[in-house]
Design an enzyme around this catalytic site. Structure first.
Site, short mmCIF file in Angstrom:
data_model
loop_
_atom_site.label_atom_id
_atom_site.label_comp_id
_atom_site.label_asym_id
_atom_site.label_seq_id
_atom_site.Cartn_x
_atom_site.Cartn_y
_atom_site.Cartn_z
CB THR B 157 -0.99 -0.02 1.19
OG1 THR B 157 -0.27 -0.21 2.39
CG2 THR B 157 -2.02 -1.10 1.03
CE LYS B 183 0.48 -3.48 2.79
NZ LYS B 183 -0.33 -2.94 3.92
CB THR B 194 -3.08 -4.76 6.21
OG1 THR B 194 -4.38 -4.37 5.94
CG2 THR B 194 -3.04 -6.24 6.44
CD GLU B 284 2.45 6.16 7.02
OE1 GLU B 284 1.77 6.11 5.99
OE2 GLU B 284 2.01 6.43 8.13
CG ASN B 407 -0.33 8.84 9.40
OD1 ASN B 407 -1.02 8.03 8.78
ND2 ASN B 407 0.92 8.60 9.75
CB SER B 412 -10.04 9.42 4.05
OG SER B 412 -11.14 10.12 4.59
#
Lengths: 412, 412
Positions: B157, B183, B194, B284, B407, B412
């Site tokens: 992702t 991942k 995930t 991240e 973030n 979104s």
């Protein structure tokens, strides 16, 4: 460099005197320059005390001192310094605590065990007790009933505003006063460590009863706020009751279930919540203040675990900072809490907007509505997990680049 | 916008084929454009499977599917998509899972229960199963033994590099191979969700034995890494064993305590740790990678709770970002973990540098040494809490302004 919190009050509340309580503060030069860093509060003989202390397994020397002496429930003085927390300082820390208590006892003519102590600031740096004891005679002489605002300022570390609150209540028809001061949320600050709150009342309440009132009040206020989920080594909440209201006809309360306490209990909880929310509203780098409401949990305790999981999630907190109505992250935080939740009965609201229900996005939900709502400075996020009757409320703030900057760029 | 992690490998490991495993991937257009997002792996009849799934109480539809079917321990296919996680999608999510499994079973001529599923990406968005089922015939035809790198890329992702690892071991003198792909760590990504890892071997091991090997390996690897402490709704680790090594004389192992498994167990744990550390190293916004070692705890479990408390503390993680040797924050994180620790026997090391011992700063410690050490990209922080023999290691990364930017600024 330090910006005042956008949630700082426009006007500080004026705290009335409480008979039997006097306060003074001074610049003792413990670590800071050019500001007050030492507080002495003295109490009339007969003052009772209750306390709630950090659950940390590495709690500071002054916390250990309070834990030892709270048992007898009587108090004559409170000494608080900012600048160093006297935590993780070994035998030197214990010695500094004893010297401070003894010096205060000598100045006031009481027992060291009647002196309560708190320190806030850098961890691991020994506290030079003489910086405190050298000033005790002067401070004792300077104590006045009007000293609350000065006291609230002296205990600040990286707080951007002093935290003060006051309430009144009636006990058996006689008005009593409750004053409180507090500082800095949890481990919010650059290697500072402490949430401190001190409450004062003229009500006459026996120590055990006082303790039975304080603990649930703390649970629903100070223990329900979070800035970064980091628990300090020094968290201390103390409530001192001088009993001087008996001169005006107030009864002395000796039983926890005395019905005459109803108003006092309510005022105490309200005072604690006021101070606790001020603490969150001064969280480092915050731009958003959020109330997390959880309902439908297996128990109130389970609801609180879920609410804290949401309130402490870095992904939820960065979404708040980004004004992102990212309800998927709330689902994630509910899931990771480990408490029972019925995925297919879960619902989420932003304010009054129904976002998700029955385990999926609500038909009526429009992303634009969520995005609009998130632009507000004060937010309410409600979750129903669909398994029982347990409810809880927790308060938090957002996680911003400013928070990281303050805590990463600082060098100890 | 996405910078490749500074810890990305210079050269990707080359994974050898494993007899009985074939893989193919394609651009199914589930959410991403211009990249692969769908993986099919097929297994020869007789392949056994073991799995470790998220503990989240709001786990995704594919996780629930795997939980239901792992019991029988046999596998013929694995289907994974990136882009949406099919979590919190209610009855639609369940229907999508069933349709995908049925479609795969039809294409391969097996039972739906032999098909394992995983999805990673946005929470709450229904998965259009036809985007997958429409491509299954084509993918089945395209499956090749060399498809591991393509598989690792299709499941990404916001990962900045594909995660691959391979090991060999001997079972009763016969060499077997273990390949793995993985991942994205936990809930590290902008509303993605995930950690997925899939392991493949040609060893012949009965399902219950395979499960008994996988669980402790996961505990010491995937369950010992953290980027932000946020647990995904979709975490899935599956190990497929084709048994094809029996053709070369390898035994079929039916008992967990079979001593011939020693080398395989070690290779499996090593493979899991390799992949888990790659996941952290792609956290991240990270600039630092840290191993947290805890010793002297009451039990290994207690040591892990303490290590995770350190590894997840925002104040510890921002200190790492700021190259600040702020050991007071480590004391705080030990204290808040809630496990037994003897404050006056606590010691802390940065690499080989003794920072604190016996509950206070070490006489030999110089702040400059700590500050120099913190400039390294890879750090080891060791804590001994002085009460017992429990040990644990946990791996984490720093919390940077970049993490918050990724973030918070994402919508979104």
């Amino acid at each position: 460099m330090t910006k005042i919190s956008p949630f700082a009050p426009a006007v500080l509340p004026a705290l009335p005197p409480i008979e039997g309580v006097k306060l003074a503060s001074c610049e003792a030069g413990i670590r800071y320059k050019g500001r007050t860093d030492l507080l002495l509060a003295t109490f009339d003989p007969g003052t009772t005390v209750a306390g709630v202390l950090t659950q940390s397994k590495t709690s500071s020397a002054p916390v250990e001192w309070c834990r030892t002496h709270l048992g007898h429930g009587m108090a004559r003085a409170l000494v608080v310094n900012s600048g160093t927390s006297n935590a993780f300082t070994g035998k030197l820390g214990e010695a500094a605590v004893k010297a401070t208590a003894q010096g205060t006892a000598d100045a006031l003519g009481c027992l060291p065990a009647d002196v309560y102590l708190a320190s806030t600031g850098v961890i691991g740096e020994p506290l030079k007790a003489e910086r405190i004891t050298d000033r005790l005679a002067e401070l004792t002489a300077a104590c006045v009933p009007e000293g609350f605002e000065g006291a609230a300022r002296a205990i600040m570390t990286t707080d951007t505003f002093p935290k003060l609150a006051t309430r009144t209540a009636e006990i058996d028809g006689v008005e009593v006063t409750l004053n409180g001061i507090a500082k800095g949320a949890g481990m919010i600050a650059p290697d500072m460590a402490t949430m401190l709150a001190f409450l004062f009342t003229d009500a006459a309440i026996e120590p055990k009863v006082l303790q039975s009132l304080l603990k649930p009040a703390a649970e629903r206020s100070f223990n329900s706020v979070t800035v970064d989920g980091d628990t300090s080594t020094s968290d201390t909440l103390l409530l001192f009751a001088t009993g001087t209201a008996t001169k005006r006809g107030a009864p002395r309360i000796g039983l926890a279930d005395d019905e005459r306490l109803a108003g006092f209990r309510e005022a105490l909880e309200d005072l604690c919540l006021d101070l606790a929310l001020q603490v969150v509203k001064d969280g480092e780098g915050l731009t958003k203040f959020a109330e997390i409401r959880v309902a439908g949990a297996e128990s109130d305790e389970a609801a609180k675990v879920i609410a804290k999981s949401i309130a402490n999630s870095p992904l939820v907190k960065t979404a708040l900072a980004g004004e992102d109505p990212n309800w998927g992250r709330i689902v994630m935080a509910v899931g990771k809490a480990g408490e029972r939740a019925e995925r297919d009965r879960l619902s989420i609201r932003f304010g009054d907007i129904l976002v998700a229900e029955n385990g999926q996005v609500a038909d009526s939900y429009r992303e634009e509505d969520g995005a609009d709502y998130m632009k507000q400075a004060e937010l309410v996020i409600s979750v129903d997990v669909g398994v029982g009757e347990g409810v809880s409320r927790v308060w938090t703030c957002d996680l911003t680049k400013e928070y990281v900057a303050i805590n990463a760029d600082y060098r100890s």
